[in-house]
Design a protein around this motif. Sequence first.
Motif, PDB file in Angstrom:
ATOM      1  N   THR A   1     -15.551   0.212  -2.937  1.00 26.67           N
ATOM      2  CA  THR A   1     -14.507  -0.363  -3.673  1.00 26.67           C
ATOM      3  C   THR A   1     -15.194  -1.167  -4.646  1.00 26.67           C
ATOM      4  O   THR A   1     -16.173  -1.726  -4.856  1.00 26.67           O
TER       5      THR A   1
ATOM      6  N   ASN B   1      -8.356  -3.950  -6.907  1.00 31.64           N
ATOM      7  CA  ASN B   1      -9.355  -3.297  -6.034  1.00 31.64           C
ATOM      8  C   ASN B   1      -9.115  -1.702  -6.075  1.00 31.64           C
ATOM      9  O   ASN B   1      -8.036  -1.332  -5.831  1.00 31.64           O
TER      10      ASN B   1
ATOM     11  N   ASP C   1     -10.067  -9.924 -11.159  1.00 28.49           N
ATOM     12  CA  ASP C   1      -9.765 -10.619  -9.916  1.00 28.49           C
ATOM     13  C   ASP C   1      -9.060 -10.101  -8.969  1.00 28.49           C
ATOM     14  O   ASP C   1      -9.061 -10.355  -7.764  1.00 28.49           O
ATOM     15  N   ASP C   2      -7.984  -9.260  -9.436  1.00 32.24           N
ATOM     16  CA  ASP C   2      -6.727  -9.174  -8.647  1.00 32.24           C
ATOM     17  C   ASP C   2      -6.581  -7.374  -8.259  1.00 32.24           C
ATOM     18  O   ASP C   2      -5.783  -7.120  -7.714  1.00 32.24           O
TER      19      ASP C   2
ATOM     20  N   THR D   1     -10.525   1.792  -4.401  1.00 35.41           N
ATOM     21  CA  THR D   1     -11.082   1.892  -3.177  1.00 35.41           C
ATOM     22  C   THR D   1     -11.269   3.650  -3.027  1.00 35.41           C
ATOM     23  O   THR D   1     -10.298   4.314  -3.114  1.00 35.41           O
TER      24      THR D   1
ATOM     25  N   LYS E   1     -14.062  -3.454  -7.834  1.00 34.40           N
ATOM     26  CA  LYS E   1     -13.148  -4.703  -8.301  1.00 34.40           C
ATOM     27  C   LYS E   1     -12.970  -4.549  -9.924  1.00 34.40           C
ATOM     28  O   LYS E   1     -13.820  -4.509 -10.419  1.00 34.40           O
TER      29      LYS E   1
END
Length: 59
Positions: free
Chosen positions: A4, A12, A9-10, A14, A6
């Motif tokens: 994953t 992801n 902060d919000d 994958t 990032k």
Amino acid sequence: MGQTIKLGDDINLTVTQISGTHIRFGIVAPIETNIVRAELINRHCTYPVKSQAHSKSEN
């Protein structure tokens, strides 16, 4: 697979599948985040389209 990245902060990103030279990603992001492939914006429209992937069922 399963790795994953990032984005802030919000969000992801994958890796869900690798097949030869193709990679499939899963994206988890807030509902207000527009997610669309860049080449689709450049070919078909001048603005991003809201994703329907975040819709919730009302049961």
